[in-house]
Design a protein around this motif. Structure first.
Motif, PDB file in Angstrom:
ATOM      1  N   ILE A  56       0.883  -1.185   0.000  1.00 13.61           N
ATOM      2  CA  ILE A  56       0.000   0.000   0.000  1.00 13.61           C
ATOM      3  C   ILE A  56       0.913   1.226   0.000  1.00 13.61           C
ATOM      4  O   ILE A  56       1.674   1.435   0.955  1.00 13.61           O
ATOM      5  CB  ILE A  56      -0.922   0.016   1.238  1.00 13.61           C
ATOM      6  N   ALA A  57       0.862   1.981  -1.087  1.00 12.30           N
ATOM      7  CA  ALA A  57       1.618   3.246  -1.133  1.00 12.30           C
ATOM      8  C   ALA A  57       0.637   4.319  -0.690  1.00 12.30           C
ATOM      9  O   ALA A  57      -0.303   4.648  -1.415  1.00 12.30           O
ATOM     10  CB  ALA A  57       2.127   3.517  -2.539  1.00 12.30           C
ATOM     11  N   PHE A  58       0.830   4.803   0.530  1.00 11.71           N
ATOM     12  CA  PHE A  58      -0.147   5.705   1.128  1.00 11.71           C
ATOM     13  C   PHE A  58       0.297   7.151   0.996  1.00 11.71           C
ATOM     14  O   PHE A  58       1.241   7.573   1.663  1.00 11.71           O
ATOM     15  CB  PHE A  58      -0.377   5.348   2.605  1.00 11.71           C
ATOM     16  N   CYS A  59      -0.386   7.892   0.140  1.00  7.84           N
ATOM     17  CA  CYS A  59      -0.069   9.310  -0.030  1.00  7.84           C
ATOM     18  C   CYS A  59      -1.036  10.110   0.841  1.00  7.84           C
ATOM     19  O   CYS A  59      -2.180  10.376   0.453  1.00  7.84           O
ATOM     20  CB  CYS A  59      -0.180   9.705  -1.495  1.00  7.84           C
ATOM     21  N   GLY A  60      -0.558  10.425   1.999  1.00  3.38           N
ATOM     22  CA  GLY A  60      -1.357  11.163   2.974  1.00  3.38           C
ATOM     23  C   GLY A  60      -0.401  11.519   4.087  1.00  3.38           C
ATOM     24  O   GLY A  60       0.800  11.698   3.843  1.00  3.38           O
ATOM     25  N   VAL A  61      -0.896  11.601   5.314  1.00  2.00           N
ATOM     26  CA  VAL A  61       0.012  11.863   6.429  1.00  2.00           C
ATOM     27  C   VAL A  61       0.227  10.584   7.244  1.00  2.00           C
ATOM     28  O   VAL A  61      -0.446   9.576   7.015  1.00  2.00           O
ATOM     29  CB  VAL A  61      -0.470  13.044   7.302  1.00  2.00           C
ATOM     30  N   HIS A  62       1.167  10.666   8.195  1.00  2.00           N
ATOM     31  CA  HIS A  62       1.632   9.451   8.856  1.00  2.00           C
ATOM     32  C   HIS A  62       0.527   8.651   9.537  1.00  2.00           C
ATOM     33  O   HIS A  62       0.462   7.431   9.397  1.00  2.00           O
ATOM     34  CB  HIS A  62       2.741   9.804   9.862  1.00  2.00           C
ATOM     35  N   PHE A  63      -0.394   9.348  10.262  1.00  3.46           N
ATOM     36  CA  PHE A  63      -1.405   8.571  10.996  1.00  3.46           C
ATOM     37  C   PHE A  63      -2.290   7.776  10.037  1.00  3.46           C
ATOM     38  O   PHE A  63      -2.839   6.734  10.405  1.00  3.46           O
ATOM     39  CB  PHE A  63      -2.229   9.463  11.948  1.00  3.46           C
ATOM     40  N   MET A  64      -2.439   8.256   8.804  1.00  4.24           N
ATOM     41  CA  MET A  64      -3.281   7.552   7.824  1.00  4.24           C
ATOM     42  C   MET A  64      -2.585   6.277   7.350  1.00  4.24           C
ATOM     43  O   MET A  64      -3.208   5.209   7.237  1.00  4.24           O
ATOM     44  CB  MET A  64      -3.587   8.460   6.638  1.00  4.24           C
ATOM     45  N   ALA A  65      -1.281   6.395   7.071  1.00  4.37           N
ATOM     46  CA  ALA A  65      -0.516   5.210   6.654  1.00  4.37           C
ATOM     47  C   ALA A  65      -0.447   4.214   7.816  1.00  4.37           C
ATOM     48  O   ALA A  65      -0.549   3.000   7.625  1.00  4.37           O
ATOM     49  CB  ALA A  65       0.878   5.633   6.219  1.00  4.37           C
ATOM     50  N   GLU A  66      -0.311   4.752   9.025  1.00  3.49           N
ATOM     51  CA  GLU A  66      -0.262   3.899  10.226  1.00  3.49           C
ATOM     52  C   GLU A  66      -1.583   3.137  10.389  1.00  3.49           C
ATOM     53  O   GLU A  66      -1.591   1.953  10.723  1.00  3.49           O
ATOM     54  CB  GLU A  66      -0.009   4.816  11.427  1.00  3.49           C
ATOM     55  N   THR A  67      -2.690   3.826  10.116  1.00  2.50           N
ATOM     56  CA  THR A  67      -4.001   3.168  10.192  1.00  2.50           C
ATOM     57  C   THR A  67      -4.076   2.015   9.192  1.00  2.50           C
ATOM     58  O   THR A  67      -4.574   0.923   9.515  1.00  2.50           O
ATOM     59  CB  THR A  67      -5.123   4.209   9.903  1.00  2.50           C
ATOM     60  N   ALA A  68      -3.557   2.262   7.980  1.00 11.28           N
ATOM     61  CA  ALA A  68      -3.547   1.196   6.963  1.00 11.28           C
ATOM     62  C   ALA A  68      -2.715   0.012   7.444  1.00 11.28           C
ATOM     63  O   ALA A  68      -3.082  -1.152   7.237  1.00 11.28           O
ATOM     64  CB  ALA A  68      -2.999   1.737   5.648  1.00 11.28           C
TER      65      ALA A  68
END
Ligand code: 13P
Ligand code: SF4
Length: 311
Positions: A56-68
């Motif tokens: 998952i390449a998460f383009c957002g902020v850290h808490f969003m990638a952490e949630t993923a």
């Protein structure tokens, strides 16, 4: 040798890695246009929960990638810029919250945490909410327990008012949404008398009181599509304008000004770039790594939210 085409290379790596690119609506337009899915925190969490890709390449902020990552411990979750934080997340320290809950153990708080918080805060929560489902989730909170809402006092106050349910609010806020002022919005309304004001619930109450509609970024799209109005003053981070102009053609979207400039930009959201996305896909780094015990504790309230959000 053929010239290096960044977008082509991202697509090539995406295929090679079996990756999905998820982007929040506050990302720059070029990143949004490369993404498989663009959405709000809630939509992105659902996408992350259901993808069968390996990366998952998460383009957002850290808490969003952490949630993923919390939802997908076995997948590789990469964030183009590992330093893309969030001022709202930073306004609630997990240690401080834990100490507060210990000191007030007799209150037996039902802790509702806005998803814009660290994994440590999520692990202390009973349930997570996003701006897109907060009213629905809080309406399902046990009647016999006092609610502590963290970290966003503005979203919390708005939800409490919608439901007529008093809640204790953590003293946190988003520095981007706090920049919008009543006077600036009033001045803009005077300049555009036919425009409707659409605001994110992270705005202050003084600003929310001027809004014709308050909702999460995602819900702004159907609202502006279905409204008979043809122009809208958008009071949230400027990245959403790219999406609104693309998905709701023929209508006018006016960025709400702040005291400092004519548009409002989240510096963290804008730390990601196509170059960094390319490098992250190439190197599978920076990747989000989480201690398993903490991940498990944070997963429970997140899964509760995803379940309650469907009902
Ligand atoms: P959404 O819940 O609309 O995605 O908003 C997230 C956010 O960070 C707002 O500042
Ligand atoms: Fe965090 Fe505010 Fe940026 Fe949203 S706009 S990511 S709440 S700092």
């Amino acid at each position: 040798m053929a010239p290096f085409d960044l977008k082509e290379e991202i697509l090539r790596l995406k295929k090679e890695r079996n990756a999905i690119i998820l982007a929040h609506s506050y990302q720059t337009g070029d990143i949004q246009d490369m993404a498989d899915y663009v959405g709000d925190s809630l939509g992105l969490a659902y996408k992350a929960q259901h993808t069968d890709c390996d990366v998952i390449a998460f383009c957002g902020v850290h808490f969003m990638a952490e949630t993923a990552k919390i939802l997908n411990p076995d997948k590789t979750v990469i964030l183009p810029d590992a330093d893309a934080g969030c001022s709202l997340e930073a306004s609630c320290d997990a240690g401080e919250l834990e100490a507060f809950l210990k000191e007030n153990a007799d209150r037996n708080y039902y802790v509702v945490a806005y998803v814009n918080c660290s994994i440590g805060v999520k692990a202390l929560a009973d349930v997570i909410v996003t701006s897109g489902n907060a009213v629905k989730i809080v309406s399902q909170a046990p009647e016999d327990r006092p609610i502590l809402f963290v970290p966003d006092q503005n979203l919390g106050a708005w939800v409490g008012r919608q439901l007529g349910r008093p809640m204790e609010l953590w003293n946190g806020a988003c520095h981007v949404h706090m920049e919008f002022t009543r006077d600036q919005i009033l001045a803009l309304k005077e300049k555009h008398p036919g425009a409707l004001v659409v605001a994110h619930p992270e705005c202050t109450e003084a600003v929310r009181l001027l809004a014709d509609h308050i909702c999460s970024t995602e819900k702004m799209i159907p609202y502006c599509t279905e409204s008979p109005a043809s122009s809208f003053i958008i009071v949230t981070e400027s990245g959403i304008l790219h999406r609104l102009r693309k998905l709701v053609p023929g209508k006018e979207f006016i960025p709400a000004p702040t005291e400092q400039c004519s548009c409002s930009t989240c510096p963290y959201m804008k730390m990601n770039t196509l170059e960094k996305l390319y490098l992250a896909l190439r190197d599978l780094s920076p990747a989000v790594e989480l201690p398993e015990d903490l991940r498990k504790r944070a997963e429970a309230p997140l899964l509760r939210m995803l379940e309650q959000s469907k009902s």
